[in-house]
Scaffold this motif. Structure first.
Motif, PDB file in Angstrom:
ATOM      1  N   TYR A  18      14.966 -18.061-131.637  1.00 51.61           N
ATOM      2  CA  TYR A  18      14.592 -16.722-132.104  1.00 51.61           C
ATOM      3  C   TYR A  18      14.736 -16.622-133.622  1.00 51.61           C
ATOM      4  CZ  TYR A  18      14.681 -11.741-133.053  1.00 51.61           C
ATOM      5  OH  TYR A  18      14.404 -10.504-133.596  1.00 51.61           O
ATOM      6  N   LYS A  19      15.865 -17.095-134.134  1.00 50.93           N
ATOM      7  CA  LYS A  19      16.110 -16.982-135.576  1.00 50.93           C
ATOM      8  C   LYS A  19      15.131 -17.837-136.376  1.00 50.93           C
ATOM      9  CE  LYS A  19      20.852 -15.694-134.639  1.00 50.93           C
ATOM     10  NZ  LYS A  19      22.244 -16.121-134.463  1.00 50.93           N
ATOM     11  N   GLN A  20      14.711 -18.967-135.807  1.00 47.68           N
ATOM     12  CA  GLN A  20      13.708 -19.791-136.479  1.00 47.68           C
ATOM     13  C   GLN A  20      12.349 -19.087-136.499  1.00 47.68           C
ATOM     14  OE1 GLN A  20      14.523 -22.970-137.967  1.00 47.68           O
ATOM     15  NE2 GLN A  20      12.641 -22.298-138.967  1.00 47.68           N
ATOM     16  N   VAL A  21      11.997 -18.460-135.387  1.00 48.79           N
ATOM     17  CA  VAL A  21      10.736 -17.708-135.333  1.00 48.79           C
ATOM     18  C   VAL A  21      10.774 -16.549-136.332  1.00 48.79           C
ATOM     19  CG1 VAL A  21       9.277 -16.231-133.884  1.00 48.79           C
ATOM     20  CG2 VAL A  21      10.255 -18.312-132.926  1.00 48.79           C
ATOM     21  N   ARG A  22      11.903 -15.882-136.392  1.00 45.93           N
ATOM     22  CA  ARG A  22      12.029 -14.753-137.322  1.00 45.93           C
ATOM     23  C   ARG A  22      11.760 -15.181-138.758  1.00 45.93           C
ATOM     24  NH1 ARG A  22      17.949 -12.383-138.495  1.00 45.93           N
ATOM     25  NH2 ARG A  22      18.103 -14.494-139.343  1.00 45.93           N
ATOM     26  N   GLU A  23      12.309 -16.340-139.147  1.00 49.59           N
ATOM     27  CA  GLU A  23      12.074 -16.825-140.509  1.00 49.59           C
ATOM     28  C   GLU A  23      10.604 -17.155-140.732  1.00 49.59           C
ATOM     29  OE1 GLU A  23      14.558 -16.566-142.696  1.00 49.59           O
ATOM     30  OE2 GLU A  23      15.565 -15.737-140.942  1.00 49.59           O
ATOM     31  N   GLU A  24       9.936 -17.567-139.664  1.00 51.25           N
ATOM     32  CA  GLU A  24       8.536 -17.996-139.758  1.00 51.25           C
ATOM     33  C   GLU A  24       7.572 -16.814-139.845  1.00 51.25           C
ATOM     34  OE1 GLU A  24       5.881 -21.559-139.276  1.00 51.25           O
ATOM     35  OE2 GLU A  24       8.033 -21.354-139.595  1.00 51.25           O
ATOM     36  N   VAL A  25       7.801 -15.795-139.008  1.00 48.77           N
ATOM     37  CA  VAL A  25       6.791 -14.731-138.882  1.00 48.77           C
ATOM     38  C   VAL A  25       7.101 -13.494-139.707  1.00 48.77           C
ATOM     39  CG1 VAL A  25       6.247 -15.511-136.553  1.00 48.77           C
ATOM     40  CG2 VAL A  25       7.828 -13.583-136.852  1.00 48.77           C
ATOM     41  N   GLY A  26       8.328 -13.377-140.200  1.00 52.66           N
ATOM     42  CA  GLY A  26       8.661 -12.206-141.003  1.00 52.66           C
ATOM     43  C   GLY A  26       8.712 -10.947-140.157  1.00 52.66           C
ATOM     44  N   ASN A  27       8.187  -9.861-140.691  1.00 57.66           N
ATOM     45  CA  ASN A  27       8.300  -8.564-140.040  1.00 57.66           C
ATOM     46  C   ASN A  27       7.152  -8.323-139.062  1.00 57.66           C
ATOM     47  OD1 ASN A  27       9.665  -6.126-139.648  1.00 57.66           O
ATOM     48  ND2 ASN A  27       8.246  -5.053-140.992  1.00 57.66           N
ATOM     49  N   LYS A  28       7.107  -9.157-138.011  1.00 57.41           N
ATOM     50  CA  LYS A  28       6.079  -9.034-136.976  1.00 57.41           C
ATOM     51  C   LYS A  28       6.741  -9.030-135.609  1.00 57.41           C
ATOM     52  CE  LYS A  28       2.020 -11.184-139.170  1.00 57.41           C
ATOM     53  NZ  LYS A  28       1.026 -12.272-139.008  1.00 57.41           N
ATOM     54  N   ASN A  29       5.960  -8.626-134.604  1.00 53.86           N
ATOM     55  CA  ASN A  29       6.462  -8.696-133.238  1.00 53.86           C
ATOM     56  C   ASN A  29       6.809 -10.142-132.884  1.00 53.86           C
ATOM     57  OD1 ASN A  29       6.039  -5.947-132.748  1.00 53.86           O
ATOM     58  ND2 ASN A  29       3.936  -6.280-132.054  1.00 53.86           N
ATOM     59  N   ILE A  30       7.851 -10.295-132.099  1.00 50.72           N
ATOM     60  CA  ILE A  30       8.262 -11.610-131.602  1.00 50.72           C
ATOM     61  C   ILE A  30       8.344 -11.528-130.085  1.00 50.72           C
ATOM     62  CG2 ILE A  30      10.163 -13.291-131.480  1.00 50.72           C
ATOM     63  CD1 ILE A  30      10.934 -12.475-134.338  1.00 50.72           C
ATOM     64  N   LEU A  31       7.828 -12.539-129.413  1.00 48.62           N
ATOM     65  CA  LEU A  31       7.964 -12.618-127.958  1.00 48.62           C
ATOM     66  C   LEU A  31       7.787 -14.069-127.537  1.00 48.62           C
ATOM     67  CD1 LEU A  31       8.239 -11.003-125.249  1.00 48.62           C
ATOM     68  CD2 LEU A  31       5.754 -11.178-125.089  1.00 48.62           C
ATOM     69  N   PHE A  32       8.739 -14.570-126.785  1.00 43.91           N
ATOM     70  CA  PHE A  32       8.632 -15.942-126.267  1.00 43.91           C
ATOM     71  C   PHE A  32       9.539 -16.075-125.052  1.00 43.91           C
ATOM     72  CE2 PHE A  32      12.203 -15.942-129.157  1.00 43.91           C
ATOM     73  CZ  PHE A  32      13.148 -16.786-128.568  1.00 43.91           C
ATOM     74  N   SER A  33       9.340 -17.148-124.313  1.00 40.71           N
ATOM     75  CA  SER A  33      10.214 -17.466-123.189  1.00 40.71           C
ATOM     76  C   SER A  33      11.049 -18.684-123.534  1.00 40.71           C
ATOM     77  CB  SER A  33       9.418 -17.756-121.920  1.00 40.71           C
ATOM     78  OG  SER A  33      10.303 -18.268-120.930  1.00 40.71           O
ATOM     79  N   PRO A  34      12.333 -18.486-123.856  1.00 36.19           N
ATOM     80  CA  PRO A  34      13.173 -19.654-124.137  1.00 36.19           C
ATOM     81  C   PRO A  34      13.265 -20.589-122.942  1.00 36.19           C
ATOM     82  CG  PRO A  34      14.502 -17.641-123.976  1.00 36.19           C
ATOM     83  CD  PRO A  34      13.070 -17.214-123.973  1.00 36.19           C
ATOM     84  N   LEU A  35      13.241 -20.025-121.735  1.00 37.69           N
ATOM     85  CA  LEU A  35      13.372 -20.859-120.538  1.00 37.69           C
ATOM     86  C   LEU A  35      12.147 -21.746-120.342  1.00 37.69           C
ATOM     87  CD1 LEU A  35      15.237 -21.547-118.216  1.00 37.69           C
ATOM     88  CD2 LEU A  35      14.139 -19.743-116.877  1.00 37.69           C
ATOM     89  N   SER A  36      10.965 -21.226-120.647  1.00 38.89           N
ATOM     90  CA  SER A  36       9.749 -22.032-120.532  1.00 38.89           C
ATOM     91  C   SER A  36       9.799 -23.210-121.500  1.00 38.89           C
ATOM     92  CB  SER A  36       8.518 -21.163-120.828  1.00 38.89           C
ATOM     93  OG  SER A  36       7.343 -21.951-120.874  1.00 38.89           O
ATOM     94  N   ILE A  37      10.184 -22.932-122.741  1.00 37.10           N
ATOM     95  CA  ILE A  37      10.210 -23.987-123.765  1.00 37.10           C
ATOM     96  C   ILE A  37      11.256 -25.034-123.438  1.00 37.10           C
ATOM     97  CG2 ILE A  37      10.612 -24.455-126.215  1.00 37.10           C
ATOM     98  CD1 ILE A  37       9.556 -21.559-126.745  1.00 37.10           C
ATOM     99  N   SER A  38      12.453 -24.587-123.075  1.00 40.78           N
ATOM    100  CA  SER A  38      13.520 -25.561-122.802  1.00 40.78           C
ATOM    101  C   SER A  38      13.226 -26.380-121.551  1.00 40.78           C
ATOM    102  CB  SER A  38      14.881 -24.865-122.682  1.00 40.78           C
ATOM    103  OG  SER A  38      14.863 -23.877-121.680  1.00 40.78           O
ATOM    104  N   THR A  39      12.602 -25.751-120.546  1.00 42.57           N
ATOM    105  CA  THR A  39      12.258 -26.498-119.325  1.00 42.57           C
ATOM    106  C   THR A  39      11.253 -27.600-119.631  1.00 42.57           C
ATOM    107  OG1 THR A  39      12.641 -24.534-117.950  1.00 42.57           O
ATOM    108  CG2 THR A  39      11.347 -26.318-116.981  1.00 42.57           C
ATOM    109  N   ALA A  40      10.230 -27.273-120.413  1.00 41.51           N
ATOM    110  CA  ALA A  40       9.187 -28.254-120.728  1.00 41.51           C
ATOM    111  C   ALA A  40       9.760 -29.444-121.498  1.00 41.51           C
ATOM    112  CB  ALA A  40       8.071 -27.592-121.532  1.00 41.51           C
ATOM    113  N   PHE A  41      10.581 -29.158-122.510  1.00 40.40           N
ATOM    114  CA  PHE A  41      11.115 -30.259-123.311  1.00 40.40           C
ATOM    115  C   PHE A  41      12.214 -31.022-122.570  1.00 40.40           C
ATOM    116  CE2 PHE A  41       8.848 -28.190-126.769  1.00 40.40           C
ATOM    117  CZ  PHE A  41       8.419 -29.283-127.514  1.00 40.40           C
ATOM    118  N   ALA A  42      12.945 -30.340-121.692  1.00 45.67           N
ATOM    119  CA  ALA A  42      13.929 -31.057-120.868  1.00 45.67           C
ATOM    120  C   ALA A  42      13.222 -32.024-119.931  1.00 45.67           C
ATOM    121  CB  ALA A  42      14.779 -30.064-120.079  1.00 45.67           C
ATOM    122  N   MET A  43      12.095 -31.591-119.386  1.00 48.88           N
ATOM    123  CA  MET A  43      11.310 -32.473-118.518  1.00 48.88           C
ATOM    124  C   MET A  43      10.789 -33.672-119.302  1.00 48.88           C
ATOM    125  SD  MET A  43       8.280 -31.463-115.861  1.00 48.88           S
ATOM    126  CE  MET A  43       6.819 -31.397-116.846  1.00 48.88           C
TER     127      MET A  43
END
Length: 427
Positions: free
Chosen positions: A65-90
């Protein structure tokens, strides 16, 4: 009425580094997830495996989340941490040496605290629990590997992705790029119930594998809003600017907490079916300090401090979607090797050097009143009289706020975001 809807998708594109390719293993086929959350024939350790990975998944969610915040600035943020971690764990099942170490570190897994096997057992259990058809929330999560028909997966990798992650393994002809793209997009559209269409636009000529993870969630509030009292209202973007939103309202008892140290309200809104939305409303000018304090320890303190109290609640309707280049974000978090020519994914396929060339994530959320109250129902609430009870607070989400969707069965954050402008549908 629309129900609250959340869904997201992570797509990893893996391409060949070397020139050695061979035929696809004929045994690769779809793997169905057994719905056995109450299967007591499994050892207790396996039944609780998801608990062991939960702290790491929280750590990863807040770091990402904090990395996305630095990237997008003052914009909406939405993601699924579980989706990302599951894919890379696999994917890590096929990683070796420093590539594997970076993935573990990036996903916040400390191998001095748990064994590699326990990570995969944890995700295995999460998938079982999330796909239980008897839950009141509509919740599904799954994985697929689209494999070029000239690539031969190692049997160990094939066994592990199907046994731990229930991954479907689908043979594709990547030489026919339009056909392969169409096949992947059709899969995504089906799994997201038509909400994500034509996501995949192009295929790198060297691509030999595409990994897809999806989560679909549709929940009904335990205490729905009455659409008849939804009104137009101002949402304050900053000190000078505002937008018009449809503001929902209700006056009921919810679990809330006032964090005086961080200057924010925390509100838990339960869904039917052991899931809840957590809305965090920082006081004006305190968003940054609340974001900086996002840690699993803060979350634990908030959850333990929640108390049921009657409130006047104002919450905007909103529908937003976001897309992220996860490769770029991961590289800034120190996960670099898996995307480079130094990648060691030698545990994936025979005679083929692989690296991840693209990793994209798309998420969307739709929050509304979710139904209407039946006119024939009369509810009378009795509360003890006390002269010391303060009047119900007015909690008005009319400025930027944070939100999380928490699955209480798996102890996981399904979705996480910041609503800066509920009127902006896509960033």
């Amino acid at each position: 009425m629309k129900s609250p809807l959340y869904l997201c998708l992570l797509l990893l594109e893996v391409q060949v580094q070397g020139q050695h390719r061979s035929s696809l293993n004929d045994e690769q086929q779809e793997q169905k997830i057994p719905h056995s959350p109450e299967d007591h024939s499994q050892p207790d350790g396996e039944n609780l495996a998801h608990i062991k990975i939960a702290p790491s998944n929280y750590d990863f969610a807040f770091r990402f989340y904090k990395q996305v915040r630095e990237e997008v600035g003052n914009k909406n943020i939405l993601f699924s941490p579980l989706s990302i971690s599951t894919a890379f764990a696999m994917l890590s099942l096929g990683a070796r040496s420093n590539t594997l170490s970076q993935l573990h570190k990036g996903l916040a897994f400390n191998l001095t605290e748990m064994e590699e096997q326990e990570i995969h057992e944890g995700f295995h259990r999460v998938l079982q629990l999330m796909n239980d058809p008897h839950r009141e929330v509509q919740l599904s999560m799954g994985n697929a590997l689209f494999i070029d028909d000239r690539l031969k997966l190692l049997q160990k990798f094939l066994d592990d992705v199907t046994n731990f992650y229930y991954s479907e393994v689908i043979s594709s002809n990547f030489q026919n790029s339009p056909e392969a793209i169409n096949e992947i997009n059709n899969y995504i559209e089906t799994k997201t119930h038509g909400k994500i269409v034509d996501l995949f636009k192009s295929l790198d000529p060297d691509t030999v594998m595409v990994l897809v993870n999806y989560i679909f969630f549709k929940g009904y509030w335990e205490r729905p809003f009455n659409s008849l009292v939804t009104r137009d209202d101002d949402f304050l973007l900053d000190a000078k600017n505002s937008v018009k939103v449809k503001m929902m309202y209700q006056n009921k008892a919810f679990n809330i907490h006032r964090d005086e140290k961080l200057s924010c309200w925390v509100l838990e809104m339960p869904y039917k079916g052991n899931a809840a939305a957590l809305f965090i409303l920082p006081d004006e000018g305190t968003m940054r300090q609340v974001e900086d304090a996002l840690l699993k320890e803060t979350m634990s303190k908030w959850m333990q401090s929640l108390e049921k109290r009657k409130i006047y609640l104002y919450l905007p309707k909103f529908s937003i979607s976001t897309s992220y280049d996860v490769k770029s974000l991961f590289e800034k978090m120190g996960v670099t090797e898996v995307f480079s020519d130094q990648a060691d994914l030698s545990g994936v396929a025979e005679n083929t050097l692989l690296k991840v060339s693209k990793a994209i994530h798309k998420a969307m959320v739709d929050v509304s009143e979710n139904g209407t109250e039946a006119a024939a129902v009369t509810v009378i609430e009795l509360v003890p009289l006390s002269a010391d009870i303060p009047p119900p607070p007015h909690i008005r989400f009319n400025r930027p706020f944070l939100m999380m969707i928490i699955d209480k069965t798996t102890h996981g954050i399904l979705f996480m975001g910041k609503i800066v402008n509920p009127a902006a549908r896509e960033d």
